[in-house]
Design a protein around this motif. Structure first.
Motif, short mmCIF file in Angstrom:
data_model
loop_
_atom_site.label_atom_id
_atom_site.label_comp_id
_atom_site.label_asym_id
_atom_site.label_seq_id
_atom_site.Cartn_x
_atom_site.Cartn_y
_atom_site.Cartn_z
N LEU A 48 80.45 30.02 25.21
CA LEU A 48 81.40 30.40 24.18
C LEU A 48 81.02 31.75 23.58
O LEU A 48 81.88 32.62 23.40
CB LEU A 48 81.45 29.34 23.07
CG LEU A 48 82.32 29.68 21.86
CD1 LEU A 48 83.76 29.94 22.26
CD2 LEU A 48 82.25 28.56 20.82
N PHE A 49 79.75 31.93 23.28
CA PHE A 49 79.32 33.22 22.73
C PHE A 49 79.62 34.35 23.70
O PHE A 49 80.12 35.41 23.31
CB PHE A 49 77.83 33.21 22.40
CG PHE A 49 77.32 34.54 21.89
CD1 PHE A 49 77.60 34.94 20.60
CD2 PHE A 49 76.61 35.39 22.72
CE1 PHE A 49 77.17 36.18 20.13
CE2 PHE A 49 76.18 36.62 22.27
CZ PHE A 49 76.45 37.01 20.96
N GLN A 50 79.33 34.13 24.96
CA GLN A 50 79.62 35.15 25.97
C GLN A 50 81.12 35.42 26.04
O GLN A 50 81.54 36.58 26.25
CB GLN A 50 79.10 34.70 27.34
CG GLN A 50 77.58 34.64 27.41
CD GLN A 50 77.07 33.97 28.68
OE1 GLN A 50 77.80 33.21 29.34
NE2 GLN A 50 75.81 34.23 29.03
N GLY A 51 81.92 34.39 25.85
CA GLY A 51 83.36 34.54 25.92
C GLY A 51 83.96 35.30 24.75
O GLY A 51 84.98 35.99 24.91
N VAL A 52 83.34 35.18 23.58
CA VAL A 52 83.89 35.84 22.38
C VAL A 52 83.15 37.13 22.02
O VAL A 52 83.57 37.84 21.11
CB VAL A 52 83.87 34.89 21.17
CG1 VAL A 52 84.62 33.60 21.49
CG2 VAL A 52 82.44 34.58 20.71
N ARG A 53 82.09 37.42 22.74
CA ARG A 53 81.26 38.60 22.42
C ARG A 53 82.09 39.87 22.28
O ARG A 53 81.90 40.66 21.34
CB ARG A 53 80.21 38.77 23.53
CG ARG A 53 79.52 40.13 23.61
CD ARG A 53 78.56 40.36 22.47
NE ARG A 53 77.91 41.65 22.59
CZ ARG A 53 78.42 42.80 22.16
NH1 ARG A 53 79.61 42.83 21.59
NH2 ARG A 53 77.75 43.92 22.28
N SER A 54 83.05 40.07 23.14
CA SER A 54 83.84 41.31 23.12
C SER A 54 84.80 41.38 21.94
O SER A 54 85.32 42.46 21.63
CB SER A 54 84.63 41.46 24.43
OG SER A 54 85.57 40.40 24.56
N THR A 55 85.03 40.26 21.27
CA THR A 55 85.95 40.25 20.13
C THR A 55 85.22 40.50 18.81
O THR A 55 85.87 40.57 17.76
CB THR A 55 86.69 38.90 20.03
OG1 THR A 55 85.76 37.86 19.69
CG2 THR A 55 87.38 38.56 21.35
N LEU A 56 83.90 40.63 18.88
CA LEU A 56 83.09 40.82 17.68
C LEU A 56 82.42 42.20 17.69
O LEU A 56 81.98 42.66 18.74
CB LEU A 56 82.02 39.73 17.58
CG LEU A 56 82.51 38.28 17.64
CD1 LEU A 56 81.32 37.32 17.63
CD2 LEU A 56 83.47 37.97 16.50
N ALA A 57 82.32 42.80 16.53
CA ALA A 57 81.74 44.15 16.42
C ALA A 57 80.22 44.11 16.42
O ALA A 57 79.57 44.59 15.49
CB ALA A 57 82.27 44.83 15.16
N LEU A 58 79.67 43.52 17.46
CA LEU A 58 78.21 43.38 17.59
C LEU A 58 77.64 44.50 18.44
O LEU A 58 78.19 44.84 19.49
CB LEU A 58 77.86 42.05 18.24
CG LEU A 58 78.09 40.77 17.43
CD1 LEU A 58 77.93 39.55 18.33
CD2 LEU A 58 77.13 40.69 16.26
#
Length: 275
Positions: A48-58
């Motif tokens: 899940l983290f890998q899937g949403v990583r691109s949607t977060l300004a990290l």
């Protein structure tokens, strides 16, 4: 998009093995929220983290730090994984100018689990005052997803149980709120024997501390709130049975509301069994 819309109308599976692969994939992409506990339990938090990583300004450093922590949590229970993942985000972004941006992205994310991570970011922030915790928890308290609503009160209760006792009047505005979910949040947050978390001993010993809060909701028309008030009092009846019996008797003498009658009946269920 059409496929996603169709999936959003699904009924949750009864067994983990019955959760469709398409649902699991969409959940791991952060495109769907879970609809029941069975789906919640099949989620791989690393995926899940890998899937949403691109949607977060990290930034890359923070992302790697968070992902490494999530991997280490694989053997932990569900609640601890959420708590510790939220803490991982908080720690990785504590000194970052993007912390609040990432938090807001998570708090409004399609994924209910990502929203849970955001709630627990606040749990880990020792600098937050009790009023600020309540303010930031409100969006989770009225979330459409039941799982997020449960996390809302736990995320405040864990770091601030003492304030629930000493500053209980801060919950009154929630108990007066037009939104029944906000009212329910105030009651669940202050339950003496909260589910899945430590008991609040002063409220078990002196439930009268919360009497004004409970009274604000004694005639609530929402069964969701009624059940919460009744459960609160049922909790208290196990340590202060006379107080709960007297309070219910007084309420019933002061109002003929059917909502109050329902609350009192459910609140006294343990005492009836003992009798």
């Amino acid at each position: 998009m059409a496929d996603l819309e169709k999936l959003r109308q699904r009924k949750g599976a009864v067994r983990r093995s019955e959760v469709p692969a398409s649902v699991v994939t969409a959940i791991h992409r952060g495109e769907l929220e879970t609809v029941n506990l069975v789906e919640f339990l099949v989620v791989d938090h690393v995926k899940l983290f890998q899937g949403v990583r691109s949607t977060l300004a990290l930034d890359d450093t923070s992302a790697k730090q968070i992902q490494a922590k999530i991997k280490k949590l694989a053997s932990e229970g569900v609640t601890q994984r959420l708590v510790q993942t939220g803490a991982a985000f908080h720690e990785a972004l504590a000194e970052s100018d993007h912390r609040e941006t990432v938090y807001q992205q998570m708090a409004t994310h399609t994924s209910d689990i990502v929203r849970n991570w955001a709630a627990y970011m606040d749990t880990a922030d020792a600098k937050l005052t009790f009023p600020k915790r309540l303010q930031r928890a409100r969006k989770f308290a009225i979330d459409p997803n039941m799982g997020v609503r449960e996390i809302a009160w736990m995320a405040v209760r864990v770091p601030a149980a003492d304030k629930i006792v000493s500053d209980i009047e801060k919950l009154y505005p929630f108990a007066r709120n037009k939104n029944h979910l906000a009212r329910r949040f105030a009651i669940e947050l202050s339950r003496p024997c909260g589910v899945w978390c430590k008991h609040i001993v002063p409220l078990k010993e002196r439930p009268e501390i919360a009497e004004e809060l409970l009274t604000l909701c004694r005639e609530d028309s929402s069964k969701y709130v009624q059940d919460s008030v009744a459960n609160w009092l049922n909790d208290a009846s196990k340590s202060r049975p006379e107080y709960v019996q007297d309070l219910c008797d007084r309420w019933l003498s002061e109002t003929d509301s059917p909502h109050t009658r329902r609350i009192a009946h459910r609140a006294l269920r343990t005492l009836r069994k003992k009798a």
